[in-house]
Design a protein around this motif. Structure first.
Motif, PDB file in Angstrom:
ATOM      1  N   UNK A 143     -13.382  -2.950  -2.669  1.00  0.00           N
ATOM      2  CA  UNK A 143     -13.719  -1.663  -2.045  1.00  0.00           C
ATOM      3  C   UNK A 143     -12.772  -0.613  -2.603  1.00  0.00           C
ATOM      4  N   UNK A 144     -13.331   0.513  -3.028  1.00  0.00           N
ATOM      5  CA  UNK A 144     -12.516   1.552  -3.659  1.00  0.00           C
ATOM      6  C   UNK A 144     -12.796   2.908  -3.034  1.00  0.00           C
ATOM      7  N   UNK A 145     -11.748   3.705  -2.945  1.00  0.00           N
ATOM      8  CA  UNK A 145     -11.902   5.095  -2.518  1.00  0.00           C
ATOM      9  C   UNK A 145     -10.765   5.911  -3.115  1.00  0.00           C
ATOM     10  N   UNK A 146     -11.013   7.199  -3.242  1.00  0.00           N
ATOM     11  CA  UNK A 146      -9.982   8.062  -3.819  1.00  0.00           C
ATOM     12  C   UNK A 146      -9.777   9.293  -2.957  1.00  0.00           C
ATOM     13  N   UNK A 147      -8.573   9.811  -3.029  1.00  0.00           N
ATOM     14  CA  UNK A 147      -8.197  11.009  -2.284  1.00  0.00           C
ATOM     15  C   UNK A 147      -7.423  11.950  -3.204  1.00  0.00           C
ATOM     16  N   UNK A 148      -7.974  13.133  -3.469  1.00  0.00           N
ATOM     17  CA  UNK A 148      -7.206  14.117  -4.235  1.00  0.00           C
ATOM     18  C   UNK A 148      -6.268  14.884  -3.304  1.00  0.00           C
ATOM     19  N   UNK A 174     -12.603  -7.738  -0.073  1.00  0.00           N
ATOM     20  CA  UNK A 174     -11.194  -7.498  -0.195  1.00  0.00           C
ATOM     21  C   UNK A 174     -10.904  -7.367  -1.674  1.00  0.00           C
ATOM     22  N   UNK A 175     -10.133  -6.561  -2.176  1.00  0.00           N
ATOM     23  CA  UNK A 175      -9.142  -5.696  -1.536  1.00  0.00           C
ATOM     24  C   UNK A 175      -9.708  -4.309  -1.228  1.00  0.00           C
ATOM     25  N   UNK A 176      -8.914  -3.548  -0.455  1.00  0.00           N
ATOM     26  CA  UNK A 176      -9.187  -2.128  -0.271  1.00  0.00           C
ATOM     27  C   UNK A 176      -8.281  -1.407  -1.269  1.00  0.00           C
ATOM     28  N   UNK A 177      -8.865  -0.702  -2.206  1.00  0.00           N
ATOM     29  CA  UNK A 177      -8.117   0.005  -3.251  1.00  0.00           C
ATOM     30  C   UNK A 177      -8.171   1.494  -2.948  1.00  0.00           C
ATOM     31  N   UNK A 178      -7.023   2.074  -2.701  1.00  0.00           N
ATOM     32  CA  UNK A 178      -6.938   3.479  -2.326  1.00  0.00           C
ATOM     33  C   UNK A 178      -6.196   4.217  -3.432  1.00  0.00           C
ATOM     34  N   UNK A 213       4.434  18.092  -9.884  1.00  0.00           N
ATOM     35  CA  UNK A 213       4.197  17.118 -10.944  1.00  0.00           C
ATOM     36  C   UNK A 213       2.963  16.285 -10.628  1.00  0.00           C
ATOM     37  N   UNK A 214       2.173  16.010 -11.639  1.00  0.00           N
ATOM     38  CA  UNK A 214       0.959  15.218 -11.473  1.00  0.00           C
ATOM     39  C   UNK A 214       1.321  13.771 -11.122  1.00  0.00           C
ATOM     40  N   UNK A 215       0.436  13.131 -10.347  1.00  0.00           N
ATOM     41  CA  UNK A 215       0.696  11.744  -9.976  1.00  0.00           C
ATOM     42  C   UNK A 215      -0.614  11.009  -9.705  1.00  0.00           C
ATOM     43  N   UNK A 216      -0.532   9.690  -9.847  1.00  0.00           N
ATOM     44  CA  UNK A 216      -1.568   8.769  -9.378  1.00  0.00           C
ATOM     45  C   UNK A 216      -0.824   7.633  -8.681  1.00  0.00           C
ATOM     46  N   UNK A 217      -1.196   7.380  -7.441  1.00  0.00           N
ATOM     47  CA  UNK A 217      -0.607   6.263  -6.693  1.00  0.00           C
ATOM     48  C   UNK A 217      -1.751   5.412  -6.158  1.00  0.00           C
ATOM     49  N   UNK A 218      -1.700   4.118  -6.465  1.00  0.00           N
ATOM     50  CA  UNK A 218      -2.733   3.195  -6.008  1.00  0.00           C
ATOM     51  C   UNK A 218      -2.124   2.225  -5.007  1.00  0.00           C
ATOM     52  N   UNK A 219      -2.742   2.152  -3.839  1.00  0.00           N
ATOM     53  CA  UNK A 219      -2.370   1.171  -2.838  1.00  0.00           C
ATOM     54  C   UNK A 219      -3.472   0.124  -2.795  1.00  0.00           C
ATOM     55  N   UNK A 220      -3.089  -1.131  -2.941  1.00  0.00           N
ATOM     56  CA  UNK A 220      -4.025  -2.250  -2.893  1.00  0.00           C
ATOM     57  C   UNK A 220      -3.725  -3.033  -1.626  1.00  0.00           C
ATOM     58  N   UNK A 221      -4.618  -2.943  -0.665  1.00  0.00           N
ATOM     59  CA  UNK A 221      -4.445  -3.640   0.604  1.00  0.00           C
ATOM     60  C   UNK A 221      -5.219  -4.951   0.528  1.00  0.00           C
ATOM     61  N   UNK A 222      -4.486  -6.057   0.560  1.00  0.00           N
ATOM     62  CA  UNK A 222      -5.096  -7.380   0.409  1.00  0.00           C
ATOM     63  C   UNK A 222      -4.759  -8.240   1.622  1.00  0.00           C
ATOM     64  N   UNK A 223      -5.643  -9.181   1.930  1.00  0.00           N
ATOM     65  CA  UNK A 223      -5.355 -10.117   3.015  1.00  0.00           C
ATOM     66  C   UNK A 223      -4.140 -10.960   2.665  1.00  0.00           C
ATOM     67  N   UNK A 224      -3.304 -11.208   3.637  1.00  0.00           N
ATOM     68  CA  UNK A 224      -2.090 -11.989   3.420  1.00  0.00           C
ATOM     69  C   UNK A 224      -2.439 -13.390   2.921  1.00  0.00           C
ATOM     70  N   UNK A 225      -1.460 -14.004   2.270  1.00  0.00           N
ATOM     71  CA  UNK A 225      -1.642 -15.366   1.776  1.00  0.00           C
ATOM     72  C   UNK A 225      -1.506 -15.483   0.270  1.00  0.00           C
ATOM     73  N   UNK A 226      -1.484 -14.367  -0.420  1.00  0.00           N
ATOM     74  CA  UNK A 226      -1.319 -14.426  -1.872  1.00  0.00           C
ATOM     75  C   UNK A 226       0.168 -14.512  -2.206  1.00  0.00           C
ATOM     76  N   UNK A 227       0.474 -15.148  -3.315  1.00  0.00           N
ATOM     77  CA  UNK A 227       1.872 -15.311  -3.708  1.00  0.00           C
ATOM     78  C   UNK A 227       2.426 -14.000  -4.255  1.00  0.00           C
ATOM     79  N   UNK A 228       3.748 -13.909  -4.270  1.00  0.00           N
ATOM     80  CA  UNK A 228       4.408 -12.734  -4.854  1.00  0.00           C
ATOM     81  C   UNK A 228       4.012 -12.585  -6.323  1.00  0.00           C
TER      82      UNK A 228
END
Length: 116
Positions: free
Chosen positions: A41-46, A1-5, A57-72
């Motif tokens: 774990x990492x993966x990318x999608x163009x 963990x995490x899954x980084x997209x 417009x150019x962009x980069x967006x990263x989604x980090x999927x983590x198991x619940x339980x971490x603080x804000x």
């Protein structure tokens, strides 16, 4: 963990190799001290086609999927570390964004299948 997209506009590949984006995100996750390096774990999608307010417009967006339980606060720190890592590339005219999404521990299932 995490899954980084890592999602990005394909036109950025001329300026930053996708492997470099993944490495920057990985290092930021390690710096957060929330994960073991071997668990990241990492993966990318163009994206070839994209519009933002009617413009390409150019962009980069990263989604980090983590198991619940971490603080804000932990999730906020993580997103800021990843965003900071993306700024190291000194890109111009690009939108950078990061979001941290919880995966429910109770419903998350995983199995690693190894060759015999």
């Amino acid at each position: 963990m995490p899954h980084c997209i890592v999602e990005y506009s394909q036109n950025l590949e001329q300026e930053v190799p996708p492997a470099d984006l993944l490495e920057a995100v990985k290092e930021a996750c390690i710096a957060s001290a929330l994960f073991s390096p071997q668990d990241i774990k990492l993966r990318s999608f163009p994206f070839k086609s994209f519009l933002s307010v009617g413009q390409e417009d150019a962009f980069i967006h990263v989604t980090l999927r983590v198991l619940s339980g971490r603080t804000e606060e932990q999730k906020k720190q993580l997103s800021h570390l990843v965003l900071e890592a993306l700024t190291q590339f000194s890109l111009n005219n690009v939108s950078l964004s990061v979001e941290v999404c919880d995966m429910d521990r109770a419903t998350y299932a995983k199995q690693v299948v190894l060759s015999q």
